[in-house]
Design a protein around this motif. Sequence first.
Motif, mmCIF file in Angstrom:
data_model
loop_
_atom_site.group_PDB
_atom_site.id
_atom_site.type_symbol
_atom_site.label_atom_id
_atom_site.label_comp_id
_atom_site.label_asym_id
_atom_site.label_seq_id
_atom_site.Cartn_x
_atom_site.Cartn_y
_atom_site.Cartn_z
ATOM 1 N N ARG A 1 51.137 38.461 35.369
ATOM 2 C CA ARG A 1 50.148 39.079 34.556
ATOM 3 C C ARG A 1 50.073 39.062 33.227
ATOM 4 O O ARG A 1 51.286 38.922 32.482
ATOM 5 N N ASN A 2 48.959 39.137 32.375
ATOM 6 C CA ASN A 2 49.112 39.061 30.748
ATOM 7 C C ASN A 2 50.099 40.353 30.473
ATOM 8 O O ASN A 2 49.950 41.486 31.051
ATOM 9 N N LEU B 1 41.822 43.174 33.378
ATOM 10 C CA LEU B 1 40.548 42.448 33.322
ATOM 11 C C LEU B 1 40.814 41.262 34.100
ATOM 12 O O LEU B 1 40.155 40.870 34.982
ATOM 13 N N GLU B 2 42.206 40.749 34.277
ATOM 14 C CA GLU B 2 42.581 39.599 35.134
ATOM 15 C C GLU B 2 42.217 40.031 36.760
ATOM 16 O O GLU B 2 41.814 39.353 37.467
ATOM 17 N N VAL B 3 42.914 41.178 37.223
ATOM 18 C CA VAL B 3 42.663 41.590 38.412
ATOM 19 C C VAL B 3 41.242 41.717 38.700
ATOM 20 O O VAL B 3 40.860 41.370 39.903
ATOM 21 N N LYS C 1 36.325 40.211 41.741
ATOM 22 C CA LYS C 1 34.730 39.895 41.734
ATOM 23 C C LYS C 1 34.585 38.432 41.922
ATOM 24 O O LYS C 1 33.368 38.060 42.719
ATOM 25 N N ILE C 2 35.368 37.462 41.790
ATOM 26 C CA ILE C 2 35.118 36.182 42.116
ATOM 27 C C ILE C 2 35.325 35.964 43.377
ATOM 28 O O ILE C 2 34.448 35.107 44.005
ATOM 29 N N LEU D 1 43.812 34.078 38.570
ATOM 30 C CA LEU D 1 43.123 34.021 37.279
ATOM 31 C C LEU D 1 43.849 34.612 35.952
ATOM 32 O O LEU D 1 44.495 35.724 36.153
ATOM 33 N N ASN D 2 44.007 33.798 35.272
ATOM 34 C CA ASN D 2 44.833 34.059 33.819
ATOM 35 C C ASN D 2 44.002 34.008 32.652
ATOM 36 O O ASN D 2 43.270 33.298 32.367
ATOM 37 N N ILE D 3 44.374 35.082 31.936
ATOM 38 C CA ILE D 3 43.681 35.378 30.498
ATOM 39 C C ILE D 3 44.722 34.978 29.434
ATOM 40 O O ILE D 3 45.570 35.635 29.495
#
Length: 282
Positions: free
Chosen positions: A215-216, A224-226, A231-232, A251-253
Motif C-alpha cells: 500500500r501507499n 483511497l487505493e482500498v 468500487k471497481i 490498484l496502486n496510486i
Amino acid sequence: MINTIDLERVTQVVARLCIEANKDIPQDVANGICRGCKTESNTLAKEILGDILANIDAAKELNIPICQDTGMAVVFIEVGQDVHFINGNLEDAVNDGVRKGYTEGLLRKSVVADPLFRVNTNDNTPAVIHTTIVPGNSVRITVAPKGFGSENMSKLRMLTPADGREGVINTVIEFVKSAASNPCPPMVIGVGIGGDFEQCALLSKKALCRGIDVRNSNPEYAQLEVELLQKINELQIGPQGFGGDTTAIGLNIEYGATHIAGLPVAVNIGCHVTRHKTEVIK
C-alpha cells in the motif's frame, strides 16, 4: 565513492530482464489471481481464473511467454550520482539489451518506427526509457513490458481542484468502466494523481511497477487505493469481461505536487499479466 560500470553489463541485464519479465509473472500478481479464484462467487468467472492460472503454469513449464503480446519495452533506470559509465552511452546500451533480449528470447517484436507509416523495426526497439539520478553508486533497472490491449485503455484527465477526492474517484471508475473487457481483466490499475500532464501519466505507469500487496506509504492514499479497488470490483465486469467479483486484483496510486489550478488524474491499466522485473547493478 565513484563506481565505474561498463555499459555492456547494462545491456546484458536489460536483455535478461526482457526475457524473464515476459516469461515469469510477478508472484504478487499470480497470488492475486489465485485469491480471486478462491473467493469468486461467479462460476464462469472462477473457471476463467482457473484457466489463467493454468496458462501461467504452462508458460513456465514450456519456457514460453505468458502472453503473445510481449509488449513495448518500458525501462526505468535509477542511476546513482556516483556512477561513471564507460564504453558507450546509456540509451544505446539499453536499446542493445532490448534488441538482444527480444531476439534471443524469441519474443514478439511489436514496435514500429513511425506511428503513421507503421514499419516494424524488427527488434522491438526503441524502448521507452525513463532515467532519474539518485544518491549512491549503483544502477537500478526495471523492465516493464507493456502490451497495448491494456495500454490503449489508459486515459488522463485534467480535473480542477474543485473536483476534489470525489472527482478523482468518479474519474477512475469511469475510465475502468469504459475499458470494460478490453484490457483482459482481471486488471492491475495504476493511478497517477498530481504533477502536470506528462508527469501524471508517468506516475500512473510507475504505480504499475509496485507490488499489488504494497500500500501507499501515505495512509490517506492507502485508504483511497482500498476504496477504489472495492468500487471497481463492484462493477462486476469480471475476468475477461464475462461478469464476476474479480474485475481488478490490484490498484496502486502514486502522487506528486501540482499547480494550485490543477488536479491531473491518469489511469494506466495493466492486464492480468502486468509484468515487471528489477535488478540492481553495483
